[in-house]
Design a protein around this motif. Structure first.
Motif, PDB file in Angstrom:
ATOM      1  N   CYS A  42       0.782  -1.361   0.140  1.00 58.46           N
ATOM      2  CA  CYS A  42      -0.079  -0.025  -0.012  1.00 58.46           C
ATOM      3  C   CYS A  42       0.925   1.208  -0.090  1.00 58.46           C
ATOM      4  O   CYS A  42       1.948   1.143   0.261  1.00 58.46           O
ATOM      5  N   ASN A  43       0.245   2.291  -0.588  1.00 63.35           N
ATOM      6  CA  ASN A  43       1.084   3.409  -0.762  1.00 63.35           C
ATOM      7  C   ASN A  43       0.033   4.632  -0.417  1.00 63.35           C
ATOM      8  O   ASN A  43      -1.049   4.736  -0.672  1.00 63.35           O
ATOM      9  N   ALA A  44       0.560   5.582   0.261  1.00 68.71           N
ATOM     10  CA  ALA A  44      -0.304   6.830   0.509  1.00 68.71           C
ATOM     11  C   ALA A  44       0.361   8.243   0.209  1.00 68.71           C
ATOM     12  O   ALA A  44       1.813   8.081   0.856  1.00 68.71           O
ATOM     13  N   GLN A  45      -0.313   9.274  -0.017  1.00 68.67           N
ATOM     14  CA  GLN A  45       0.403  10.697   0.013  1.00 68.67           C
ATOM     15  C   GLN A  45      -0.147  11.191   1.233  1.00 68.67           C
ATOM     16  O   GLN A  45      -1.307  11.530   1.405  1.00 68.67           O
ATOM     17  N   VAL A  46       0.567  11.441   2.000  1.00 67.23           N
ATOM     18  CA  VAL A  46       0.458  11.741   3.431  1.00 67.23           C
ATOM     19  C   VAL A  46       0.953  13.313   3.706  1.00 67.23           C
ATOM     20  O   VAL A  46       2.051  13.495   3.480  1.00 67.23           O
ATOM     21  N   ARG A  47       0.211  13.941   4.462  1.00 67.69           N
ATOM     22  CA  ARG A  47       0.795  15.458   5.116  1.00 67.69           C
ATOM     23  C   ARG A  47       1.127  15.258   6.494  1.00 67.69           C
ATOM     24  O   ARG A  47       0.197  15.048   7.347  1.00 67.69           O
ATOM     25  N   ALA A  48       2.245  14.893   6.617  1.00 67.11           N
ATOM     26  CA  ALA A  48       2.819  14.662   8.061  1.00 67.11           C
ATOM     27  C   ALA A  48       2.675  16.012   9.066  1.00 67.11           C
ATOM     28  O   ALA A  48       2.891  17.113   8.524  1.00 67.11           O
ATOM     29  N   ARG A  49       2.256  15.965  10.107  1.00 73.37           N
ATOM     30  CA  ARG A  49       1.844  17.099  11.023  1.00 73.37           C
ATOM     31  C   ARG A  49       3.232  17.788  11.326  1.00 73.37           C
ATOM     32  O   ARG A  49       3.340  19.203  11.491  1.00 73.37           O
ATOM     33  N   ALA A  50       4.256  17.072  11.451  1.00 73.55           N
ATOM     34  CA  ALA A  50       5.334  17.710  12.003  1.00 73.55           C
ATOM     35  C   ALA A  50       6.098  18.730  10.677  1.00 73.55           C
ATOM     36  O   ALA A  50       6.758  19.708  11.388  1.00 73.55           O
ATOM     37  N   THR A  51       5.935  18.392   9.501  1.00 71.71           N
ATOM     38  CA  THR A  51       6.614  19.209   8.697  1.00 71.71           C
ATOM     39  C   THR A  51       5.416  19.938   7.660  1.00 71.71           C
ATOM     40  O   THR A  51       5.841  20.749   7.064  1.00 71.71           O
ATOM     41  N   TRP A  52       4.087  19.384   7.593  1.00 76.84           N
ATOM     42  CA  TRP A  52       3.124  20.027   6.864  1.00 76.84           C
ATOM     43  C   TRP A  52       3.500  19.810   5.261  1.00 76.84           C
ATOM     44  O   TRP A  52       2.803  20.538   4.498  1.00 76.84           O
ATOM     45  N   ARG A  53       4.367  18.741   5.174  1.00 78.91           N
ATOM     46  CA  ARG A  53       4.632  18.642   3.929  1.00 78.91           C
ATOM     47  C   ARG A  53       3.968  17.213   3.210  1.00 78.91           C
ATOM     48  O   ARG A  53       3.885  16.332   4.175  1.00 78.91           O
ATOM     49  N   LEU A  54       3.641  17.328   2.009  1.00 78.26           N
ATOM     50  CA  LEU A  54       3.265  15.931   1.429  1.00 78.26           C
ATOM     51  C   LEU A  54       4.395  14.931   1.192  1.00 78.26           C
ATOM     52  O   LEU A  54       5.157  15.490   0.731  1.00 78.26           O
ATOM     53  N   GLY A  55       4.217  13.512   1.675  1.00 80.98           N
ATOM     54  CA  GLY A  55       5.160  12.897   1.299  1.00 80.98           C
ATOM     55  C   GLY A  55       4.304  11.286   0.970  1.00 80.98           C
ATOM     56  O   GLY A  55       3.338  11.117   1.375  1.00 80.98           O
ATOM     57  N   HIS A  56       5.210  10.494   0.222  1.00 78.88           N
ATOM     58  CA  HIS A  56       4.711   9.400  -0.202  1.00 78.88           C
ATOM     59  C   HIS A  56       5.233   8.340   0.755  1.00 78.88           C
ATOM     60  O   HIS A  56       6.477   8.219   0.914  1.00 78.88           O
ATOM     61  N   TYR A  57       4.379   7.526   1.249  1.00 76.71           N
ATOM     62  CA  TYR A  57       4.839   6.587   2.307  1.00 76.71           C
ATOM     63  C   TYR A  57       4.481   5.162   1.881  1.00 76.71           C
ATOM     64  O   TYR A  57       3.559   4.980   1.266  1.00 76.71           O
ATOM     65  N   TRP A  58       5.022   4.008   2.223  1.00 74.69           N
ATOM     66  CA  TRP A  58       4.808   2.786   1.770  1.00 74.69           C
ATOM     67  C   TRP A  58       4.682   1.748   2.977  1.00 74.69           C
ATOM     68  O   TRP A  58       5.208   2.092   4.223  1.00 74.69           O
ATOM     69  N   GLY A  59       3.734   0.913   2.917  1.00 71.96           N
ATOM     70  CA  GLY A  59       3.499  -0.109   3.971  1.00 71.96           C
ATOM     71  C   GLY A  59       4.479  -1.274   3.868  1.00 71.96           C
ATOM     72  O   GLY A  59       5.049  -1.139   2.690  1.00 71.96           O
ATOM     73  N   GLN A  60       4.359  -2.100   4.469  1.00 73.99           N
ATOM     74  CA  GLN A  60       5.252  -3.454   4.294  1.00 73.99           C
ATOM     75  C   GLN A  60       4.293  -4.532   3.311  1.00 73.99           C
ATOM     76  O   GLN A  60       2.998  -4.307   3.243  1.00 73.99           O
ATOM     77  N   GLY A  61       5.274  -5.017   2.639  1.00 78.30           N
ATOM     78  CA  GLY A  61       4.379  -5.841   1.709  1.00 78.30           C
ATOM     79  C   GLY A  61       3.579  -7.000   2.554  1.00 78.30           C
ATOM     80  O   GLY A  61       4.034  -7.457   3.466  1.00 78.30           O
ATOM     81  N   THR A  62       2.671  -7.344   1.579  1.00 76.38           N
ATOM     82  CA  THR A  62       1.850  -8.613   2.060  1.00 76.38           C
ATOM     83  C   THR A  62       1.788  -9.576   0.823  1.00 76.38           C
ATOM     84  O   THR A  62       1.555  -9.027  -0.302  1.00 76.38           O
ATOM     85  N   LEU A  63       2.040 -10.759   1.125  1.00 76.63           N
ATOM     86  CA  LEU A  63       2.177 -11.700   0.198  1.00 76.63           C
ATOM     87  C   LEU A  63       0.815 -12.481  -0.223  1.00 76.63           C
ATOM     88  O   LEU A  63       0.039 -12.880   0.618  1.00 76.63           O
ATOM     89  N   VAL A  64       0.424 -12.250  -1.804  1.00 80.64           N
ATOM     90  CA  VAL A  64      -0.979 -12.893  -2.044  1.00 80.64           C
ATOM     91  C   VAL A  64      -0.253 -13.966  -3.221  1.00 80.64           C
ATOM     92  O   VAL A  64       0.269 -13.797  -4.134  1.00 80.64           O
ATOM     93  N   THR A  65      -0.871 -15.233  -2.872  1.00 82.64           N
ATOM     94  CA  THR A  65      -0.483 -16.265  -3.822  1.00 82.64           C
ATOM     95  C   THR A  65      -1.674 -16.952  -4.210  1.00 82.64           C
ATOM     96  O   THR A  65      -2.493 -17.371  -3.436  1.00 82.64           O
ATOM     97  N   VAL A  66      -1.955 -17.009  -5.618  1.00 83.33           N
ATOM     98  CA  VAL A  66      -2.890 -17.619  -6.122  1.00 83.33           C
ATOM     99  C   VAL A  66      -2.400 -18.885  -6.775  1.00 83.33           C
ATOM    100  O   VAL A  66      -1.678 -19.167  -7.646  1.00 83.33           O
TER     101      VAL A  66
END
Length: 120
Positions: free
Chosen positions: A94-118
């Protein structure tokens, strides 16, 4: 700012799985949220994305099978995956464009991956 993904696992071809991802930390707001995936030996690719207004976009390979949604109040994004195929096997991020309170800047953040096996 942290993103934590949940869900994933092993499913047979034609089955369904759902993923969720929560944004936490000291944030002002979350703009665009999306899911990416990376299969072995391949580049990471966008699967689906959603704006905070609810406008969605999908990769052609998942259009009609996957549904992305979000809960703005809980800073959470979901991915419902139906009619899964072996070629959907990948690590999903997952990925999100987040405005952090500390900086008030927009940044892109990533979650840890989760494996999907079909399995076929």
């Amino acid at each position: 700012v942290q993103l934590q993904a949940f869900g994933g696992g092993l499913v047979q071809s034609g089955g369904s799985l759902s993923l969720s991802c929560v944004v936490s930390g000291s944030i002002v707001g979350v703009n665009y949220m999306g899911w990416y995936r990376q299969a072995p030996g391949k580049q990471r690719e966008l699967v689906a994305g959603v704006t905070k207004e609810g406008v969605t976009n999908y990769a052609g390979s998942v259009q009609g099978r996957f549904t992305i949604s979000r809960d703005n109040a809980r800073s959470t994004v979901f991915l419902q995956m139906n009619t899964l195929k072996p070629e959907d096997t990948a690590v999903y991020y997952c990925n999100a464009q987040v405005r952090a309170r500390a900086t008030w800047r927009l940044g892109h953040y990533w979650g840890q991956g989760t494996l999907v096996t079909v399995s076929s």
